[in-house]
Design a protein around this motif. Structure first.
Motif, PDB file in Angstrom:
ATOM      1  N   ALA A   1      13.278  22.025  15.969  1.00 50.43           N
ATOM      2  CA  ALA A   1      12.758  23.236  16.613  1.00 50.43           C
ATOM      3  C   ALA A   1      13.873  23.988  17.331  1.00 50.43           C
ATOM      4  CB  ALA A   1      11.653  22.864  17.588  1.00 50.43           C
ATOM      5  N   GLY A   2      14.789  23.247  17.945  1.00 47.25           N
ATOM      6  CA  GLY A   2      15.918  23.877  18.619  1.00 47.25           C
ATOM      7  C   GLY A   2      16.821  24.617  17.648  1.00 47.25           C
ATOM      8  N   ILE A   3      17.054  24.005  16.483  1.00 45.64           N
ATOM      9  CA  ILE A   3      17.861  24.658  15.448  1.00 45.64           C
ATOM     10  C   ILE A   3      17.198  25.949  14.983  1.00 45.64           C
ATOM     11  CG2 ILE A   3      18.708  24.420  13.083  1.00 45.64           C
ATOM     12  CD1 ILE A   3      19.063  21.410  13.680  1.00 45.64           C
ATOM     13  N   GLU A   4      15.884  25.878  14.772  1.00 41.13           N
ATOM     14  CA  GLU A   4      15.149  27.067  14.318  1.00 41.13           C
ATOM     15  C   GLU A   4      15.122  28.154  15.382  1.00 41.13           C
ATOM     16  OE1 GLU A   4      11.321  25.796  12.948  1.00 41.13           O
ATOM     17  OE2 GLU A   4      12.152  24.509  11.369  1.00 41.13           O
ATOM     18  N   ALA A   5      15.293  27.752  16.650  1.00 46.62           N
ATOM     19  CA  ALA A   5      15.343  28.730  17.746  1.00 46.62           C
ATOM     20  C   ALA A   5      16.737  29.314  17.938  1.00 46.62           C
ATOM     21  CB  ALA A   5      14.858  28.090  19.045  1.00 46.62           C
TER      22      ALA A   5
END
Length: 273
Positions: free
Chosen positions: A193-197
Motif C-alpha cells: 500500500a505504501g508503494i502504491e501511495a
C-alpha cells in the motif's frame, strides 16, 4: 528464574522450536549435564551449542535414570513412531510435554504407559526470539509439580497459558499458532500500500516492518488494551480516522479475520482427527 528439575530432561528433536527451547533453558541456568538430546542430525547452530555445553546428544542417548520431562519437538507425522521408541524410557514420575502441532492428548498417550502424564502445548514462532505465547492442556495424570515443571520450561521462550478443555486447542492454533503469519501478511500488505501511495519500495518496507513491530512492542508493554491504544492514536477527523473508516466499515476487517480463524480452526480439527 533459574530452571531446576528433579531429574534428567530428554529433548526429542532439536529443530527450530526444540532448538529455541534449548537456548532458552540454558540461558535460564538449566544444568546442561541434566539435558539429553535425541536427534540423529543436529542443525548446525544447535550442534555448536550442544558441543559448547557438553550436552549428550545422538540417535539414542543413554540417560542415567528415567527423565523427569520428555519434550517432544518433532514433526507431527513422526510423533507416534517416536513415542513408541521412547516409551520404554518413561518412568513413574515422567511427564511427556509435546509441542507437536495437532496431536491430541489421546493420540499422544496411545503409545505410552497407561498412566503416563502428558501435556499438549501449542507454541508459536515468536518463541524463537523469546517472545512466544504457548497454550497448554494436561491429561488427568499430570501432577501439580509436573505442571509447574512444564510451565517453567515453556516460559523460557515466552508467556504460558493453560486451558482445561482440549477442544479449545483448535481455536488456539487458529489464533496464536497461525497468527504470526497473519501479522506478516499485514506487513506485506502495508508495504504494498505504501508503494502504491508513492513511497520507494525500500522505504515502504522499512516503514511497514517498523510500524508493526513497534505497535506490537507498545501493546506488550502498555497496561492499556488494544481498543484504548487505537483510540489514543486516532484524532477526530484526522488521517488515522479516515483510514479506520475504511477498515472498520461494516466490520470488514473483523469479519475477514473471523472467517480466516474459523477456516484455520476447521483445518486444525481435520488434521487432529
Amino acid at each position: 528464574m533459574t530452571i531446576a528439575l528433579n531429574g534428567p530432561l530428554l529433548l526429542v528433536g532439536a529443530g527450530k522450536m526444540g532448538g529455541a527451547l534449548l537456548e532458552g533453558w540454558l540461558a535460564r541456568g538449566l544444568d546442561p549435564r541434566s539435558v539429553f538430546i535425541q536427534d540423529p542430525a543436529l542443525p548446525e547452530g544447535i550442534g555448536e551449542l550442544v558441543a559448547a555445553h557438553g550436552i549428550v546428544a545422538g540417535a539414542a542417548p543413554r540417560l542415567p535414570q528415567p527423565p523427569a520431562v520428555i519434550v517432544l519437538a518433532v514433526k507431527p507425522a513422526l510423533a507416534g513412531e517416536v513415542l513408541s521408541v521412547i516409551a520404554p524410557s518413561v518412568g513413574a514420575g515422567t511427564v511427556v510435554l509435546s509441542i507437536a502441532a495437532g496431536r491430541t492428548l489421546e493420540s499422544l498417550s496411545e503409545p505410552l504407559p497407561e498412566t503416563c502424564a502428558v501435556v499438549r502445548a501449542m507454541p508459536n514462532t515468536p518463541a524463537s526470539v523469546g517472545e512466544g505465547i504457548t497454550v497448554c492442556v494436561a491429561n488427568a495424570h499430570v501432577s501439580e509439580p509436573q505442571r509447574q515443571a512444564c510451565e517453567t520450561l515453556l516460559a523460557a521462550v515466552g508467556e504460558v497459558v493453560w486451558v482445561d478443555e482440549e477442544a479449545l486447542m483448535d481455536a488456539v492454533t487458529a489464533v496464536s499458532g497461525s497468527g504470526p503469519a497473519y501479522v506478516f501478511h499485514l506487513v506485506e500488505s502495508l508495504e504494498q500500500a505504501g508503494i502504491e501511495a508513492g513511497l520507494p519500495a525500500e522505504l515502504a518496507a522499512r516503514l511497514a516492518r517498523g510500524t508493526v513491530a513497534g505497535a506490537g512492542a507498545l501493546l506488550k508493554h502498555s497496561e492499556q488494551d488494544a481498543t484504548t491504544l487505537r483510540t489514543n492514536v486516532t484524532s477526530p477527523n484526522g488521517t488515522t480516522a479516515a483510514a479506520l473508516e475504511v477498515l472498520m466499515k461494516e466490520d470488514a476487517l473483523k469479519r475477514l479475520l473471523a472467517r480466516a480463524v474459523a477456516q484455520a480452526a476447521k483445518r486444525s480439527r481435520e488434521l487432529s482427527s
